[in-house]
Scaffold this motif. Structure first.
Motif, PDB file in Angstrom:
ATOM      1  N   VAL A   1       0.832  -1.207   0.000  1.00 16.81           N
ATOM      2  CA  VAL A   1       0.000   0.000   0.000  1.00 16.81           C
ATOM      3  C   VAL A   1       0.868   1.258   0.000  1.00 16.81           C
ATOM      4  CG1 VAL A   1      -1.708   1.332   1.304  1.00 16.81           C
ATOM      5  CG2 VAL A   1      -1.944  -1.160   1.116  1.00 16.81           C
ATOM      6  N   THR A   2       1.846   1.282   0.895  1.00 15.98           N
ATOM      7  CA  THR A   2       2.684   2.479   0.972  1.00 15.98           C
ATOM      8  C   THR A   2       3.611   2.578  -0.247  1.00 15.98           C
ATOM      9  OG1 THR A   2       4.183   1.229   2.415  1.00 15.98           O
ATOM     10  CG2 THR A   2       2.670   2.749   3.472  1.00 15.98           C
ATOM     11  N   LEU A   3       4.119   1.424  -0.669  1.00 13.58           N
ATOM     12  CA  LEU A   3       5.019   1.431  -1.822  1.00 13.58           C
ATOM     13  C   LEU A   3       4.279   1.892  -3.086  1.00 13.58           C
ATOM     14  CD1 LEU A   3       7.971   0.714  -2.326  1.00 13.58           C
ATOM     15  CD2 LEU A   3       7.203  -1.484  -3.214  1.00 13.58           C
ATOM     16  N   ARG A   4       3.042   1.478  -3.185  1.00 11.71           N
ATOM     17  CA  ARG A   4       2.253   1.864  -4.350  1.00 11.71           C
ATOM     18  C   ARG A   4       2.079   3.374  -4.382  1.00 11.71           C
ATOM     19  NH1 ARG A   4      -3.735  -0.414  -6.021  1.00 11.71           N
ATOM     20  NH2 ARG A   4      -3.345  -0.284  -8.242  1.00 11.71           N
ATOM     21  N   LYS A   5       1.834   3.919  -3.210  1.00 14.48           N
ATOM     22  CA  LYS A   5       1.690   5.386  -3.110  1.00 14.48           C
ATOM     23  C   LYS A   5       2.980   6.064  -3.531  1.00 14.48           C
ATOM     24  CE  LYS A   5      -1.934   6.709   0.009  1.00 14.48           C
ATOM     25  NZ  LYS A   5      -2.024   5.713   1.148  1.00 14.48           N
ATOM     26  N   ARG A   6       4.068   5.495  -3.075  1.00 11.38           N
ATOM     27  CA  ARG A   6       5.374   6.074  -3.370  1.00 11.38           C
ATOM     28  C   ARG A   6       5.619   6.154  -4.881  1.00 11.38           C
ATOM     29  NH1 ARG A   6      10.342   6.665  -0.706  1.00 11.38           N
ATOM     30  NH2 ARG A   6       9.644   5.734   1.231  1.00 11.38           N
ATOM     31  N   TYR A   7       5.115   5.161  -5.587  1.00 11.89           N
ATOM     32  CA  TYR A   7       5.359   5.131  -7.031  1.00 11.89           C
ATOM     33  C   TYR A   7       4.277   5.849  -7.838  1.00 11.89           C
ATOM     34  CZ  TYR A   7       9.488   2.180  -6.942  1.00 11.89           C
ATOM     35  OH  TYR A   7      10.756   1.712  -6.766  1.00 11.89           O
ATOM     36  N   GLU A   8       3.327   6.418  -7.146  1.00 15.40           N
ATOM     37  CA  GLU A   8       2.278   7.137  -7.870  1.00 15.40           C
ATOM     38  C   GLU A   8       2.878   8.316  -8.634  1.00 15.40           C
ATOM     39  OE1 GLU A   8      -1.011   8.373  -5.352  1.00 15.40           O
ATOM     40  OE2 GLU A   8      -1.676   6.262  -5.363  1.00 15.40           O
ATOM     41  N   GLY A   9       2.556   8.389  -9.886  1.00 15.53           N
ATOM     42  CA  GLY A   9       3.039   9.506 -10.688  1.00 15.53           C
ATOM     43  C   GLY A   9       4.489   9.386 -11.110  1.00 15.53           C
ATOM     44  N   ARG A  10       5.131   8.278 -10.750  1.00 14.32           N
ATOM     45  CA  ARG A  10       6.529   8.086 -11.135  1.00 14.32           C
ATOM     46  C   ARG A  10       6.609   7.475 -12.531  1.00 14.32           C
ATOM     47  NH1 ARG A  10       9.472  11.044  -9.229  1.00 14.32           N
ATOM     48  NH2 ARG A  10      11.102   9.746 -10.084  1.00 14.32           N
ATOM     49  N   GLY A  11       7.851   7.216 -12.969  1.00 14.12           N
ATOM     50  CA  GLY A  11       8.044   6.635 -14.301  1.00 14.12           C
ATOM     51  C   GLY A  11       7.621   5.179 -14.373  1.00 14.12           C
ATOM     52  N   VAL A  12       7.646   4.515 -13.217  1.00 16.95           N
ATOM     53  CA  VAL A  12       7.113   3.151 -13.153  1.00 16.95           C
ATOM     54  C   VAL A  12       6.091   3.120 -12.032  1.00 16.95           C
ATOM     55  CG1 VAL A  12       9.148   1.965 -14.081  1.00 16.95           C
ATOM     56  CG2 VAL A  12       9.008   2.434 -11.641  1.00 16.95           C
ATOM     57  N   ASN A  13       5.136   2.215 -12.137  1.00 19.02           N
ATOM     58  CA  ASN A  13       4.092   2.114 -11.124  1.00 19.02           C
ATOM     59  C   ASN A  13       3.974   0.688 -10.635  1.00 19.02           C
ATOM     60  OD1 ASN A  13       2.223   4.204 -13.335  1.00 19.02           O
ATOM     61  ND2 ASN A  13       3.461   4.863 -11.591  1.00 19.02           N
ATOM     62  N   LEU A  14       3.408   0.570  -9.430  1.00 18.51           N
ATOM     63  CA  LEU A  14       3.056  -0.744  -8.900  1.00 18.51           C
ATOM     64  C   LEU A  14       1.671  -1.073  -9.411  1.00 18.51           C
ATOM     65  CD1 LEU A  14       5.345  -1.407  -7.009  1.00 18.51           C
ATOM     66  CD2 LEU A  14       3.697  -1.597  -5.168  1.00 18.51           C
ATOM     67  N   VAL A  15       1.553  -2.156 -10.137  1.00 18.77           N
ATOM     68  CA  VAL A  15       0.228  -2.486 -10.655  1.00 18.77           C
ATOM     69  C   VAL A  15      -0.180  -3.875 -10.201  1.00 18.77           C
ATOM     70  CG1 VAL A  15       0.408  -0.995 -12.683  1.00 18.77           C
ATOM     71  CG2 VAL A  15       1.172  -3.362 -12.830  1.00 18.77           C
ATOM     72  N   ARG A  16      -1.495  -4.029 -10.098  1.00 22.82           N
ATOM     73  CA  ARG A  16      -2.034  -5.308  -9.685  1.00 22.82           C
ATOM     74  C   ARG A  16      -2.320  -6.119 -10.942  1.00 22.82           C
ATOM     75  NH1 ARG A  16      -5.487  -6.142  -4.721  1.00 22.82           N
ATOM     76  NH2 ARG A  16      -5.557  -8.401  -4.751  1.00 22.82           N
ATOM     77  N   VAL A  17      -1.845  -7.355 -10.939  1.00 25.81           N
ATOM     78  CA  VAL A  17      -2.088  -8.250 -12.077  1.00 25.81           C
ATOM     79  C   VAL A  17      -2.758  -9.482 -11.501  1.00 25.81           C
ATOM     80  CG1 VAL A  17      -1.041  -9.492 -13.995  1.00 25.81           C
ATOM     81  CG2 VAL A  17       0.077  -7.432 -13.095  1.00 25.81           C
TER      82      VAL A  17
ATOM     83  N   MET B   1      11.097   9.712 -17.072  1.00 27.10           N
ATOM     84  CA  MET B   1      11.480   9.007 -18.285  1.00 27.10           C
ATOM     85  C   MET B   1      12.720   8.145 -18.058  1.00 27.10           C
ATOM     86  SD  MET B   1      10.907  11.946 -21.134  1.00 27.10           S
ATOM     87  CE  MET B   1       9.376  12.867 -21.184  1.00 27.10           C
ATOM     88  N   VAL B   2      13.707   8.756 -17.404  1.00 24.38           N
ATOM     89  CA  VAL B   2      14.934   7.994 -17.107  1.00 24.38           C
ATOM     90  C   VAL B   2      14.585   6.787 -16.234  1.00 24.38           C
ATOM     91  CG1 VAL B   2      17.135   8.075 -15.869  1.00 24.38           C
ATOM     92  CG2 VAL B   2      16.471   9.967 -17.351  1.00 24.38           C
ATOM     93  N   GLU B   3      13.716   7.016 -15.287  1.00 27.81           N
ATOM     94  CA  GLU B   3      13.269   5.945 -14.390  1.00 27.81           C
ATOM     95  C   GLU B   3      12.658   4.797 -15.202  1.00 27.81           C
ATOM     96  OE1 GLU B   3      10.208   7.334 -11.736  1.00 27.81           O
ATOM     97  OE2 GLU B   3      11.042   6.202 -10.062  1.00 27.81           O
ATOM     98  N   ALA B   4      11.772   5.155 -16.110  1.00 29.07           N
ATOM     99  CA  ALA B   4      11.096   4.137 -16.924  1.00 29.07           C
ATOM    100  C   ALA B   4      12.097   3.382 -17.790  1.00 29.07           C
ATOM    101  CB  ALA B   4      10.016   4.789 -17.793  1.00 29.07           C
ATOM    102  N   ILE B   5      13.004   4.129 -18.386  1.00 31.97           N
ATOM    103  CA  ILE B   5      13.988   3.486 -19.272  1.00 31.97           C
ATOM    104  C   ILE B   5      14.864   2.522 -18.480  1.00 31.97           C
ATOM    105  CG2 ILE B   5      16.077   3.918 -20.635  1.00 31.97           C
ATOM    106  CD1 ILE B   5      14.737   6.497 -21.638  1.00 31.97           C
ATOM    107  N   LEU B   6      15.336   2.969 -17.317  1.00 35.61           N
ATOM    108  CA  LEU B   6      16.245   2.128 -16.542  1.00 35.61           C
ATOM    109  C   LEU B   6      15.533   0.923 -15.942  1.00 35.61           C
ATOM    110  CD1 LEU B   6      18.553   4.718 -14.759  1.00 35.61           C
ATOM    111  CD2 LEU B   6      19.010   3.340 -16.777  1.00 35.61           C
ATOM    112  N   PHE B   7      14.287   1.106 -15.552  1.00 31.60           N
ATOM    113  CA  PHE B   7      13.539  -0.015 -14.973  1.00 31.60           C
ATOM    114  C   PHE B   7      13.264  -1.086 -16.016  1.00 31.60           C
ATOM    115  CE2 PHE B   7      12.573   1.994 -10.949  1.00 31.60           C
ATOM    116  CZ  PHE B   7      12.264   0.924 -10.130  1.00 31.60           C
TER     117      PHE B   7
END
Lengths: 223, 266, 223
Positions: free
Chosen positions: A62-78, C30-36
C-alpha cells in the motif's frame, strides 16, 4: 502461514514474540526488491513466504504503491499478484529509433525541384516537365517529409490539386522564400544547365499525362 | 591442502617442520609452478614478505627439490630450472661481489624475486577480495521482467540545395535548353586523342592515313567522326611539335598521313 | 548534443525554438522508466536518443539516484552507463533468482584479477606475474563470460595483444569503474602494479611466450 500475513489475528503473538518483524520501511524495501527482480508478478503470499517472519507485505504494498504514484514506473495489480510496470504514458520510450539518412531518389528530388520552382503546380504539370509519370510513392514521400503540401485547387476542369513547398522545406535548404531559388540564368552561369544530357534524344511529351491535359504550357512556364 | 603443523601445539617444532616439508613434497602437483611453491615456502618464515630472507628461501627451495628427488618424485623442468637459478643466486649472495663481473648483483636479483613474490601474493589477495564482493545474480539482481524495447528503423531522406538545383537543371535541359548542351557523348577531346595516338604510333611502321587512327565506333556517326577527326588532327600536330611523329599531305584536301619519327634521325 | 544539454550556448535557440524540453520532473520519470525496463546498463547517450529533444538525462540521473538512495533498488553506475539493481543487503530474498555462476578455477580468478588490476596487460605479463603459463582455456573462458576483452596492441616488438576488463565485469562486481577495484590505491602506492622488468637473468616463464619475443629462453639462461 496466514497468521504471518495478518498480525492482528489471535495467533499473531506467536510470530511477534519470537521474532521482531522488520520496520515497515524495511519491509517496503524488501517488497520493492522482490517485485523488481522477480520474473513474474508476485502474490502477497509469495512475498510473505520470502520475507522474514512477521512481515506484512500487503501493508508494505500500500505504501510502496503510493510512493510510485506519478513516477516513471508504477506498482500495478495483475490478477492477485503485483508487478512493477512502466507508466502508461511513457510507453513511447520503449522504442529505440535508429535513424538512417539517405539521399533522396532522383525522381523525388526532381519532383521536389519542379514543385519549388513552379509552385503551385499540379501533378500533371510535374509530369509534363519531367517527361515521365510521377509515382504516388514519390509524392507521398515528399508530403510525409513535410517538404511539400497541398496548395489550392487549380480552377481548371477537374479542379486538380496543386503542390507547394513548406516552411520546413525552406528551413532545410536555408531559403527565406522559394523565389530565392536561383533562376535558370544563374543555374546556367553556374554550369548547372550544361551538366548531363538526357539518355534519350529530344524527348517528346510523355505517355503518362492522363490526369490533366488541360493545362497549357504558357501557364506553366511563365515566371 | 597440506597438513597444518600448528594444530598440535605440543609437538616439537622440528617434527612439525618435517611434517610440513613432507606435505609440501607430496603435494607438489598442487603447486602452480616454482613461484607458487616459493610463495608457500616463504610463508614458513612468518615475516612480512618485504622482509623475507631470499637466501633462506633459496635454501628451503633447494632442500625441497633435493627431498623430492630422494623420493623419486618427477619434477617438471621449470622446478629444476628454478633450483639451478636459486643455487646460482645463493652463491652470488654468499660470495663477495666480483667487481669485474657483469650483470645485476645478487642483491638486485634477490630484491626482484622478493618483489615477484609480494606481487603474486598481493594479486591473490586482490582476487580473493574481488570474489568476496557482492555479485550480480548472487547478491544483487537485475530487473526480472525486462520490457522489450522495440527497435524502429526510421529512414530519413535528405538533399542539399545543390542537389535540388541540379535536379531542376536536369529536368529543364531536356527541352528548351537542349540546344545549349554540349553532347559529351559525341565529343573526343584532344587529351583523349593524344593518349590514344601515343600508344598507337609505335605500331604503324610507315606513313599511315590519319583516318585510320579513328577509334572504333567513331567512324560512322557524322558528329562523332567530326569530333574524333578534329581531335586526332590536333593531337598529331601536338605530337609533331614535340618531335614524335612527322606529318605530310600530298595536296590540299588530300588525306593527311603521319608516321613515327625515327629516334636517332638527326 | 551538447547544445541541447546546455541551454545557454549560442546554439540553444535551435533546439529551444522548435521543441520545449519537458520539465525536469518529467525527464526523471522518463529515465526511471527506461532504466527499470532493461537489464542492461544504459548510457546517457542512449537515453537522450530515446527521450524527447532537449532532454538532459545526466541531470535527471543525479536527482533520481538520490531518490533511490537507501531504497530496495538503487541506481548504480557501470562505466559510462546506468542501471537499476536491487540493494545488495536484500540478496537473501532472491534465492529464486540466484543464478549459479560457473565455478571459476583458481587460475581463472587470478588471471581475471591480474587483468583487472594491471590492465591493459599482455599474456606474457600475466604469466610473468603468476609465474606459470596461462592456458588458452582460462583466457577463453573469461572472454566467453564477457568479463574480459581484447584491448589495444602493445607497441612493443611483436605487438602483443592486451586484455582489459569489460563493462559486464564492472556490472557483475558492482563496480562503477575499474578505479574502484578494492585495494587498488594501496597496491599502486606499494609499487605492486608497476611492470618491473627482471634484472638480467631471472628465471621467467616456464615456456617462452611466442607472443612476446623480448623474453626468450636464450636470454633467460645466459651468464
Amino acid at each position: 502461514m496466514m497468521a504471518e500475513n495478518t498480525p492482528n489475528t489471535e495467533n499473531a503473538e506467536i510470530g511477534e514474540s519470537l521474532f521482531e518483524a522488520p520496520p515497515m520501511g524495511e519491509q517496503e524495501r524488501m517488497v520493492e526488491a522482490i517485485l523488481f527482480a522477480t520474473t513474474e508478478p508476485v502474490t502477497v503470499k509469495e512475498m510473505s513466504e520470502r520475507m522474514p517472519h512477521g512481515c506484512d507485505p500487503a501493508e508494505a504494498i500500500v505504501t510502496l504503491r503510493k510512493r510510485y504514484e506519478g513516477r516513471g514506473v508504477n506498482l500495478v495489480r495483475v490478477g492477485d499478484a503485483w508487478a512493477i510496470r512502466t507508466a502508461a504514458d511513457l510507453g513511447f520510450l520503449m522504442q529505440k529509433e535508429t535513424v538512417e539518412t539517405r539521399k533522396l531518389s532522383r525522381a523525388a528530388i526532381e519532383t521536389l525541384a519542379i514543385i519549388a520552382y513552379h509552385q503551385p503546380v499540379t501533378r500533371a504539370e510535374i509530369e509534363e516537365i519531367r517527361g515521365v509519370s510521377v509515382s504516388r510513392g514519390t509524392v507521398d514521400q515528399l508530403l510525409e517529409m513535410e517538404w511539400i503540401r497541398f496548395g489550392r485547387r487549380r480552377m481548371t476542369p477537374g479542379r486538380p490539386v496543386t503542390f507547394v513547398v513548406t516552411a520546413e522545406f525552406l528551413d532545410h535548404f536555408g531559403l527565406e522564400n522559394a523565389r530565392d531559388l536561383p533562376g535558370l540564368k544563374e543555374l546556367r552561369s553556374a554550369g548547372l544547365l550544361e551538366s548531363r544530357p538526357p539518355p534519350g534524344a529530344m524527348p517528346g511529351m510523355p505517355e503518362a499525362d492522363e490526369e490533366d491535359p488541360s493545362v497549357s504550357q504558357s501557364e506553366m512556364f511563365e515566371e | 591442502m597440506m597438513a597444518d603443523a600448528d594444530f598440535e601445539e605440543d609437538t616439537p617444532l622440528s617434527v612439525g617442520d618435517r611434517l610440513a616439508a613432507e606435505a609440501l613434497i607430496i603435494d607438489v602437483d598442487g603447486y602452480e609452478g616454482p613461484l607458487d611453491l616459493l610463495l608457500t615456502l616463504s610463508r614458513t618464515q612468518k615475516v612480512d614478505l618485504r622482509k623475507i630472507s631470499v637466501l633462506a628461501l633459496a635454501e628451503q627451495y633447494l632442500k625441497f627439490i633435493n627431498e623430492a628427488k630422494d623420493l623419486r618424485i618427477e619434477l617438471a623442468a621449470d622446478y629444476l630450472v628454478m633450483a639451478a637459478w636459486l643455487a646460482f643466486l645463493k652463491s652470488r649472495l654468499l660470495l663477495p661481489p666480483d667487481p669485474n663481473e657483469e650483470g645485476p648483483s645478487g642483491e638486485e636479483l634477490a630484491a626482484h624475486l622478493a618483489f615477484q613474490l609480494e606481487r603474486l601474493s598481493a594479486m591473490r589477495e586482490a582476487a580473493a577480495k574481488l570474489m568476496a564482493r557482492d555479485q550480480l545474480g548472487r547478491n544483487f539482481f537485475v530487473r526480472g521482467l525486462p520490457e522489450d524495447v522495440t527497435r524502429i528503423r526510421r529512414v530519413t531522406y535528405t538533399a542539399s540545395l545543390l542537389d535540388l538545383m541540379q535536379a531542376y537543371a536536369r529536368t529543364r535541359t531536356k527541352d528548351e535548353f537542349r540546344p545549349f548542351v554540349m553532347d559529351r557523348d559525341a565529343v573526343m577531346t584532344l587529351e583523349q586523342a593524344l593518349e590514344r595516338m601515343r600508344g598507337l604510333i609505335g605500331y604503324a611502321g610507315d606513313w599511315t592515313g590519319l583516318e585510320s587512327y579513328l577509334p572504333e565506333g567513331w567512324e560512322t556517326d557524322p558528329a562523332k567522326r567530326r569530333s574524333a577527326t578534329a581531335a586526332n588532327f590536333a593531337a598529331s600536330l601536338e605530337l609533331a611539335k614535340i618531335g614524335q611523329i612527322e606529318i605530310r599531305q600530298g595536296e590540299v584536301f588530300a588525306p593527311i598521313q603521319i608516321r613515327k619519327k625515327a629516334r636517332n634521325d638527326g
